[in-house]
Design a protein around this motif. Structure first.
Motif, PDB file in Angstrom:
ATOM      1  N   LYS A 191     -38.041 -16.128 -27.364  1.00 10.24           N
ATOM      2  CA  LYS A 191     -37.018 -16.943 -27.612  1.00 10.24           C
ATOM      3  C   LYS A 191     -35.753 -16.417 -28.184  1.00 10.24           C
ATOM      4  CE  LYS A 191     -39.724 -19.337 -30.517  1.00 10.24           C
ATOM      5  NZ  LYS A 191     -40.046 -20.498 -31.410  1.00 10.24           N
ATOM      6  N   THR A 192     -36.017 -15.323 -28.867  1.00  8.54           N
ATOM      7  CA  THR A 192     -34.793 -14.571 -29.702  1.00  8.54           C
ATOM      8  C   THR A 192     -33.967 -14.117 -28.394  1.00  8.54           C
ATOM      9  OG1 THR A 192     -35.957 -13.808 -31.410  1.00  8.54           O
ATOM     10  CG2 THR A 192     -33.898 -12.615 -30.863  1.00  8.54           C
ATOM     11  N   ALA A 195     -32.187 -16.993 -26.795  1.00 12.04           N
ATOM     12  CA  ALA A 195     -31.159 -17.471 -27.628  1.00 12.04           C
ATOM     13  C   ALA A 195     -29.674 -16.942 -27.483  1.00 12.04           C
ATOM     14  CB  ALA A 195     -31.496 -17.438 -28.905  1.00 12.04           C
ATOM     15  N   ASP A 313     -33.345 -27.139 -26.091  1.00  9.24           N
ATOM     16  CA  ASP A 313     -32.093 -26.753 -26.648  1.00  9.24           C
ATOM     17  C   ASP A 313     -31.243 -27.738 -26.141  1.00  9.24           C
ATOM     18  OD1 ASP A 313     -33.095 -24.316 -27.762  1.00  9.24           O
ATOM     19  OD2 ASP A 313     -32.596 -23.141 -25.913  1.00  9.24           O
TER      20      ASP A 313
END
Length: 479
Positions: A191-192, A195, A313
């Motif tokens: 997920k990082t 992002a 998102d």
């Protein structure tokens, strides 16, 4: 299925073939109706007279009588699920349309879903002309697990085999987790990385698809590896200031299109890479689920799971603009989409409710064993993974599980805290009920419920969708 098919035609040309192979004119022994053998000596070929030899009509079998046997099997309890303190029974109803009498046997064989024989019963069957018969089958109690019942009907002119599956205390069927120690860290790192990819959202109203009741939008965004993925969002023209949303995830290489029949929800249908209008986001040859299977970090489903996160998102980014109520966000999926829904809810707490129909890939270790025992050769995405192992010496089962344990929905299940509705079909050849229930039993949700279709394969009965609709409304306290 009828017996003796084509025998009469065979009797017309079979002797000519034998003459060519056996010029002495001796026809080898052939079985007759009762299983004995006989030898017929044919005259040697004669240049002046070439009379064909026809086997007697009795030995050829004659024409089969026309008709069929209509078989209905009714389970008690009807759902096919019971407690270990209960026993299951089946009512087998036979209706003949034949205008002749038939005799034979009904063999009822019970095995575990791993193929181990449990019990067998034999029933004599006599059916008159266009006659009927009802046979009550009572089976002994069993320990928690899933069991296959084969009803094998062998009559004078008709053979058939029907199957049923039943489950005993499915909530007590537990398989151990094989969750890697760095499982949660792996997905947090994923997920990082996602992002850091600028989404570059592009939302375009489609005038040709929109109606007086619905506005349809094409949604485009950059996802894992900067690939561009797309989806369709449908919004009721007449709506409240904030509306709940259904976020629908795709099945295996299934094209998602706009949903036009839901008036109480904003619906966002995403096409993950390689699907529908996101097909160009992935260039691959061969099977979808084998793409980069040799690498955990590059495997297709790491990117696909992150595509699903990127969809969340988008909904968050446009919540105010389109009046999306983020607190009433349901994720919906069937087959592969069901697996994606469970995984997404385990990765991201923005998911508030899940409905998963026939979730693919759950508990792969068990799914492979059940599929091999009950449905050998049945091609499916699960079968493809097993077949790749069988045909690739350098990629054994140990390597498969070392990778798949990072993607198996059962390992995401303990992290799922939102309400979950799971739909299971007991005859599902792609997603065996044991695999689905062992995943379900690991869910961390306080509110969870199952819907079972006892007599269907990889589908659910129509009434499920009515139940699902009101289940979601109840979960979001909608009028």
């Amino acid at each position: 299925m009828k017996k003796y098919t084509y025998i009469f035609l065979l009797s017309l040309f079979f002797p000519l073939v034998l003459r060519a192979q056996n010029p002495q004119g001796t026809i080898p022994s052939l079985p007759n109706k009762k299983g004995s053998t006989s030898t017929t000596t044919a005259p040697a070929p004669n240049k002046k007279a070439n009379t064909p030899i026809v086997l007697p009509q009795e030995e050829a079998g004659g024409d089969d009588p026309e008709g069929e046997i209509i078989t209905k099997i009714k389970a008690s309890p009807k759902s096919g699920l019971l407690k270990s303190s209960q026993s299951i029974g089946y009512k087998v109803e036979l209706q003949s349309t034949y205008k002749v009498k038939q005799d034979g046997k009904l063999t009822v064989m019970v095995t575990t879903d791993m193929g181990e024989k449990v019990t067998e019963k034999l029933y004599n069957v006599k059916l008159g002309k266009e006659g009927s018969r009802t046979i009550n089958v009572d089976l002994p109690r069993q320990q928690p697990g899933f069991y296959q019942v084969k009803f094998m009907l062998n009559l004078s002119f008709y053979d058939d085999t029907l199957k049923r599956i039943y489950g005993v205390d499915p909530d007590k069927v537990i398989d151990p987790l094989n969750k890697p120690g760095d499982f949660d860290t792996f997905w947090e790192n994923s997920k990082t990385i996602l992002a850091k990819v600028e989404p570059q959202y592009k939302v375009t109203r489609q005038a040709d698809l929109s109606t007086k009741e619905k506005d349809v939008y094409l949604v485009e965004m950059h996802s894992w590896g900067n690939a561009v993925i797309r989806g369709w969002m449908t919004i009721p023209v007449k709506r409240t200031k904030k509306m709940p949303v259904k976020y629908r995830l795709p099945g295996y290489v299934i094209t998602m299109k706009p949903t036009m029949d839901d008036d109480e929800f904003i619906v966002f249908n995403i096409n993950v890479r390689g699907n529908g209008n996101s097909k160009d986001a992935l260039k691959f040859n061969g099977e979808y689920n084998l793409y980069h299977i040799n690498s955990r970090d590059d495997y297709i489903y790491r990117a696909v799971y992150m595509d699903c996160v990127r969809g969340l998102d988008f909904l968050a980014a446009y919540s105010d603009y389109f009046g999306i109520d983020e607190n009433r966000l349901a994720v919906v999926g069937g087959s592969q989409g069901g697996a994606l829904a469970i995984a997404l809810a385990g990765i991201d707490t923005r998911v508030k409710l899940v409905t998963a129909e026939l979730p693919l890939y759950c508990n792969l270790r068990t799914a492979l064993k059940v599929s091999a025992a009950l449905y050998p050769g049945k091609k499916s995405p699960v079968w493809m993974l097993g077949e790749y192992v069988r045909k690739t010496p350098s990629f054994n089962e140990k390597r498969l599980f070392a990778l798949w344990d990072y993607f198996d929905p059962i390992n995401f299940a303990p992290n799922v805290k939102c309400p979950v509705l799971l739909a299971v079909s007991l005859l599902d050849e792609l997603c065996p009920p044991r695999a689905s229930f062992t995943m379900y039993n690991q869910l961390g949700s306080k509110k969870k419920e199952t819907w079972v279709s006892p007599n269907l394969t990889h589908e659910v009965d129509d009434s499920y969708y009515i139940f699902q609709y009101y289940w979601i409304k109840e979960g979001f306290v909608l009028p």
